[in-house]
Design an enzyme around this catalytic site. Structure first.
Site, short mmCIF file in Angstrom:
data_model
loop_
_atom_site.label_atom_id
_atom_site.label_comp_id
_atom_site.label_asym_id
_atom_site.label_seq_id
_atom_site.Cartn_x
_atom_site.Cartn_y
_atom_site.Cartn_z
N ASP A 60 51.25 43.73 35.52
CA ASP A 60 50.00 44.25 34.97
C ASP A 60 49.72 45.53 35.74
O ASP A 60 49.48 45.49 36.95
CB ASP A 60 48.87 43.24 35.16
CG ASP A 60 47.54 43.74 34.59
OD1 ASP A 60 47.36 44.97 34.48
OD2 ASP A 60 46.68 42.91 34.29
N SER A 141 50.67 61.45 24.68
CA SER A 141 50.31 61.56 23.27
C SER A 141 49.87 62.99 22.98
O SER A 141 49.34 63.68 23.86
CB SER A 141 49.16 60.61 22.97
OG SER A 141 48.61 60.88 21.70
N ALA A 155 38.03 58.92 25.27
CA ALA A 155 38.53 58.26 26.48
C ALA A 155 40.06 58.31 26.51
O ALA A 155 40.68 58.68 27.52
CB ALA A 155 38.04 56.81 26.54
N TYR A 156 40.66 57.95 25.40
CA TYR A 156 42.12 57.93 25.29
C TYR A 156 42.70 59.33 25.48
O TYR A 156 43.63 59.54 26.26
CB TYR A 156 42.50 57.37 23.92
CG TYR A 156 43.97 57.31 23.63
CD1 TYR A 156 44.75 56.27 24.15
CD2 TYR A 156 44.59 58.25 22.81
CE1 TYR A 156 46.11 56.19 23.86
CE2 TYR A 156 45.94 58.17 22.52
CZ TYR A 156 46.70 57.13 23.05
OH TYR A 156 48.04 57.05 22.75
N LYS A 160 45.18 60.74 28.51
CA LYS A 160 46.54 61.26 28.34
C LYS A 160 46.67 62.66 28.95
O LYS A 160 47.74 63.02 29.45
CB LYS A 160 46.95 61.24 26.86
CG LYS A 160 47.07 59.83 26.27
CD LYS A 160 48.15 58.97 26.94
CE LYS A 160 48.37 57.66 26.22
NZ LYS A 160 49.40 56.81 26.86
N VAL A 189 53.19 56.22 15.45
CA VAL A 189 54.20 55.17 15.27
C VAL A 189 53.57 53.86 14.79
O VAL A 189 52.49 53.46 15.28
CB VAL A 189 54.92 54.93 16.62
CG1 VAL A 189 55.98 53.84 16.48
CG2 VAL A 189 55.55 56.22 17.13
N ARG A 190 54.26 53.17 13.90
CA ARG A 190 53.80 51.87 13.39
C ARG A 190 53.92 50.78 14.46
O ARG A 190 55.00 50.23 14.67
CB ARG A 190 54.63 51.45 12.16
CG ARG A 190 54.31 52.23 10.90
CD ARG A 190 55.05 51.67 9.70
NE ARG A 190 56.49 51.74 9.81
CZ ARG A 190 57.23 52.83 9.59
NH1 ARG A 190 56.66 53.97 9.25
NH2 ARG A 190 58.55 52.78 9.69
N THR A 191 52.82 50.56 15.16
CA THR A 191 52.73 49.49 16.17
C THR A 191 51.33 48.91 16.05
O THR A 191 50.53 49.37 15.21
CB THR A 191 52.88 50.07 17.60
OG1 THR A 191 51.80 50.99 17.82
CG2 THR A 191 54.21 50.78 17.80
P1 NAP Z 1 50.89 48.70 21.57
O1 NAP Z 1 51.74 48.16 20.48
O2 NAP Z 1 49.44 48.50 21.54
O3 NAP Z 1 51.49 48.18 22.95
C1 NAP Z 1 50.85 48.48 24.16
C2 NAP Z 1 51.55 47.75 25.26
O4 NAP Z 1 50.88 48.04 26.50
C3 NAP Z 1 51.49 46.22 25.07
O5 NAP Z 1 52.72 45.68 25.49
C4 NAP Z 1 50.39 45.82 26.03
O6 NAP Z 1 50.49 44.50 26.52
C5 NAP Z 1 50.65 46.82 27.15
N1 NAP Z 1 49.54 46.88 28.11
C6 NAP Z 1 48.24 47.14 27.89
N2 NAP Z 1 47.55 47.06 29.04
C7 NAP Z 1 48.47 46.76 30.02
C8 NAP Z 1 48.40 46.55 31.41
N3 NAP Z 1 47.23 46.60 32.07
N4 NAP Z 1 49.55 46.27 32.09
C9 NAP Z 1 50.72 46.19 31.45
N5 NAP Z 1 50.86 46.35 30.12
C10 NAP Z 1 49.74 46.65 29.42
O7 NAP Z 1 51.09 50.28 21.70
P2 NAP Z 1 52.30 51.26 21.35
O8 NAP Z 1 51.96 51.95 20.10
O9 NAP Z 1 53.60 50.57 21.51
O10 NAP Z 1 52.09 52.33 22.52
C11 NAP Z 1 52.94 52.46 23.63
C12 NAP Z 1 52.60 53.77 24.32
O11 NAP Z 1 52.78 54.85 23.39
C13 NAP Z 1 51.15 53.86 24.79
O12 NAP Z 1 51.10 54.50 26.04
C14 NAP Z 1 50.49 54.71 23.73
O13 NAP Z 1 49.36 55.39 24.21
C15 NAP Z 1 51.60 55.65 23.36
N6 NAP Z 1 51.45 56.26 22.04
C16 NAP Z 1 51.47 55.51 20.92
C17 NAP Z 1 51.32 56.13 19.67
C18 NAP Z 1 51.37 55.36 18.38
O14 NAP Z 1 51.19 55.97 17.31
N7 NAP Z 1 51.63 54.05 18.39
C19 NAP Z 1 51.13 57.51 19.60
C20 NAP Z 1 51.11 58.26 20.77
C21 NAP Z 1 51.28 57.63 21.99
P3 NAP Z 1 49.65 43.25 25.87
O15 NAP Z 1 50.48 42.76 24.72
O16 NAP Z 1 49.56 42.28 27.01
O17 NAP Z 1 48.31 43.79 25.43
#
Ligand code: NAP
Length: 233
Positions: A60, A141, A155-156, A160, A189-191
């Site tokens: 964490d 990002s 905030a986000y 970044k 990204v689709r997440t």
């Molecule tokens: P996601 O699906 O929401 O996954 C986020 C991950 O971070 C999850 O595994 C979550 O774990 C973990 N997390 C959150 N708080 C944490 C903590 N305190 N310690 C350890 N792990 C923690 O997001 P994603 O889209 O894959 O994003 C991954 C990265 O890409 C992020 O930094 C995000 O800002 C960046 N990003 C994403 C996009 C997009 O379009 N998706 C665009 C630009 C940048 P839990 O399952 O335990 O919550």
């Protein structure tokens, strides 16, 4: 293949982090797939069975003790972390304006997206300096780009920008020591975070991150990249 390395990825139980693990393992690297709980880490690692050498671990990034425990455990087993991907991130209070954003949203966001990445760096970069090899990728990002910043997710977005500043500081502090530190933007990204209507797959989102995590010795440091190209801060 290039030399086999050990890579630690934060927030890797789903989304982009999980895909980064898959791609790094498929390239032959040893991957430490970390998640906030042992159950999540093990379940995610099981989905990569057959992709390569993936070890689940608890981390964490907002919990200093958790970081310390993992760093100690790896050191006691003689595991050297060569690559850190600071991927863990949260997006909260997205629709609130900058003046309406709560202290709680700001603090929670900075704890994970900024202080978490710095703390993980503090735990693993000194070993990289000793061994004269390291790659650090801070998953940032476009939302953090100061050059085009508007009103989206204050905030986000501010977190970044701060993460990008950490990239610059760490890159400067480690220059000439075999360590390359860069920020990556995965695109939309689709997440769970990006939502179902995002145009990019996790494979596409992970590509630049994995490229930066495996840069050759003469690769860039202190940059911000999207689709393997430098972008404005
Ligand atoms: P996601 O699906 O929401 O996954 C986020 C991950 O971070 C999850 O595994 C979550 O774990 C973990 N997390 C959150 N708080 C944490 C903590 N305190 N310690 C350890 N792990 C923690 O997001 P994603 O889209 O894959 O994003 C991954 C990265 O890409 C992020 O930094 C995000 O800002 C960046 N990003 C994403 C996009 C997009 O379009 N998706 C665009 C630009 C940048 P839990 O399952 O335990 O919550």
């Amino acid at each position: 293949m290039t030399e086999r390395r050990t890579a630690l990825v934060t927030g890797a139980n789903r989304g982009i982090g999980l895909e980064v693990c898959r791609q790094l393992a498929a390239k032959g690297h040893h991957v430490i797939l970390t998640a906030r709980s042992s159950a999540k880490a093990k379940a995610a690692a099981a989905t990569l069975h057959g992709d390569g050498d993936v070890s689940p671990a608890v981390l964490d990034v907002t919990d200093a003790r958790s970081i310390q425990l993992l760093a100690r455990e790896l050191a006691s087993r003689g595991v050297h972390v060569d690559i850190v991907v600071n991927n863990a991130g949260i997006l909260v209070g997205e629709s609130r304006g900058v003046l309406e954003t709560t202290d709680d949203d700001l603090r929670r966001t900075f704890e994970t997206n900024v202080f978490g990445a710095i703390a993980v760096g503090r735990a693993f970069v000194p070993g990289m300096i000793d061994r004269r090899y390291g790659r650090v990728v801070n998953v940032s990002s476009e939302a953090g780009q100061l050059s085009s910043m508007g009103t989206y997710a204050p905030a986000y977005s501010m977190s970044k920008s701060a993460l990008n500043a950490f990239t610059r500081q760490l890159a400067a502090a480690t220059r000439g020591k075999g360590i390359l530190v860069n920020s990556a933007c995965p695109g939309w990204v689709r997440t769970d975070m990006g939502g179902a209507s995002a145009p990019r797959s996790v494979e596409e989102g992970a590509d630049t991150i994995v490229w930066l995590a495996t840069l050759p010795a003469r690769g860039p440091t202190g940059g911000f990249f999207s689709d393997r190209r430098g972008i404005e801060w």
